[in-house]
Each structure stands twice: as C-alpha cells, then as structure tokens.
Design a protein around this motif. Structure first.
Motif, short mmCIF file in Angstrom:
data_model
loop_
_atom_site.label_atom_id
_atom_site.label_comp_id
_atom_site.label_asym_id
_atom_site.label_seq_id
_atom_site.Cartn_x
_atom_site.Cartn_y
_atom_site.Cartn_z
N GLU A 62 -70.73 -85.50 -40.63
CA GLU A 62 -70.24 -84.79 -41.81
C GLU A 62 -71.18 -83.67 -42.25
N ASN A 63 -72.35 -83.57 -41.65
CA ASN A 63 -73.30 -82.52 -42.04
C ASN A 63 -72.94 -81.21 -41.34
N ARG A 64 -73.84 -80.27 -41.28
CA ARG A 64 -73.57 -78.97 -40.67
C ARG A 64 -73.62 -79.00 -39.15
N CYS A 65 -74.09 -80.07 -38.58
CA CYS A 65 -74.13 -80.21 -37.12
C CYS A 65 -72.73 -80.62 -36.64
N PHE A 66 -72.18 -79.84 -35.73
CA PHE A 66 -70.84 -80.13 -35.24
C PHE A 66 -70.86 -80.65 -33.80
N GLN A 67 -71.95 -81.30 -33.44
CA GLN A 67 -72.09 -81.91 -32.12
C GLN A 67 -71.08 -83.05 -31.99
N ARG A 68 -70.32 -83.04 -30.90
CA ARG A 68 -69.38 -84.13 -30.65
C ARG A 68 -70.07 -85.21 -29.84
N ILE A 69 -69.87 -86.45 -30.23
CA ILE A 69 -70.45 -87.60 -29.55
C ILE A 69 -69.30 -88.40 -28.96
N GLU A 70 -69.31 -88.55 -27.64
CA GLU A 70 -68.23 -89.25 -26.95
C GLU A 70 -68.70 -90.66 -26.59
N VAL A 71 -67.91 -91.65 -26.97
CA VAL A 71 -68.22 -93.05 -26.73
C VAL A 71 -67.10 -93.64 -25.88
N GLU A 72 -67.48 -94.32 -24.79
CA GLU A 72 -66.53 -95.01 -23.93
C GLU A 72 -66.89 -96.48 -23.92
N LEU A 73 -65.90 -97.32 -24.22
CA LEU A 73 -66.12 -98.76 -24.30
C LEU A 73 -65.12 -99.48 -23.40
N LYS A 74 -65.59 -100.52 -22.71
CA LYS A 74 -64.71 -101.36 -21.89
C LYS A 74 -64.80 -102.79 -22.38
N PHE A 75 -63.62 -103.43 -22.47
CA PHE A 75 -63.51 -104.81 -22.95
C PHE A 75 -62.77 -105.64 -21.91
N ASN A 76 -63.04 -106.95 -21.89
CA ASN A 76 -62.27 -107.85 -21.03
C ASN A 76 -60.99 -108.27 -21.75
N SER A 77 -60.22 -109.14 -21.14
CA SER A 77 -58.94 -109.55 -21.72
C SER A 77 -59.11 -110.34 -23.02
N ALA A 78 -60.29 -110.91 -23.25
CA ALA A 78 -60.56 -111.61 -24.51
C ALA A 78 -61.12 -110.66 -25.58
N ARG A 79 -61.10 -109.36 -25.30
CA ARG A 79 -61.58 -108.30 -26.20
C ARG A 79 -63.08 -108.41 -26.47
N GLU A 80 -63.83 -108.85 -25.46
CA GLU A 80 -65.29 -108.89 -25.56
C GLU A 80 -65.85 -107.68 -24.84
N LEU A 81 -66.87 -107.05 -25.41
CA LEU A 81 -67.44 -105.83 -24.86
C LEU A 81 -68.11 -106.10 -23.52
#
Length: 93
Positions: A62-81
């Motif tokens: 929300e500050n003046r820095c407009f750097q985009r941060i990309e996050v990729e997450l993978k979960f198993n069928s039980a929704r555990e990271l």
C-alpha cells in the motif's frame, strides 16, 4: 439456533477454510498479508501420484513501492501445504 449452525457452519470451520501467509517486499521491506481460500482459490493439477492443488497470488503493498510479489503455493488433497515459492519478496513469519 443449532439448526442455523448446522446449515451455515460454525466459526471453527471458517478458520480452516483459509490459508494465511505474510510476505516481505525485497524492495521496500513492507510486510504484506495474503490469504488463500482453500475452497475457491485452488486449481487442480492432475499428477501421477495424486491430485495436487495449486494457487498463485500476486501481492502489492500500500506504500509508494509498486513492486509485485508473486506467490505460488501447492497443496495436497487434504489442503495441506506441500510447496511454496516466491518472486520479489520473502516469506515472513
């Protein structure tokens, strides 16, 4: 009252619905909170070992820095990271 709790769920279920995380921007150091809805935000990847669920989020501070941060997450069928990767920042505790 119990009928409404059964129909709409209680608060304990809603806490398990989301995966919350925070990241720190490499450019400005701002800590940004992120959240994945485990019921709606996940896409399925069919692999030989079973189904893997995948989420990709792009966060910006929300500050003046407009750097985009990309996050990729993978979960198993039980929704555990299973895995987490980040570009433009680092995961914060």
């Amino acid at each position: 009252m119990n009928l409404f709790k059964k129909l709409f769920g209680g608060t304990s279920k809603s806490a398990q619905r989301y995966y919350n995380f925070s990241v720190k921007c490499n450019r400005c150091g701002e800590v940004i909170e992120g959240r994945v809805d485990l019921n709606n935000d996940l896409s399925v990847e069919y692999e030989e070992g079973g189904d893997i669920f995948y989420a990709r989020k792009v966060l910006m501070g929300e500050n003046r820095c407009f750097q985009r941060i990309e996050v990729e997450l993978k979960f198993n069928s039980a929704r555990e990271l299973l895995e987490q990767h980040i570009t433009g920042g680092q995961f914060s505790s």
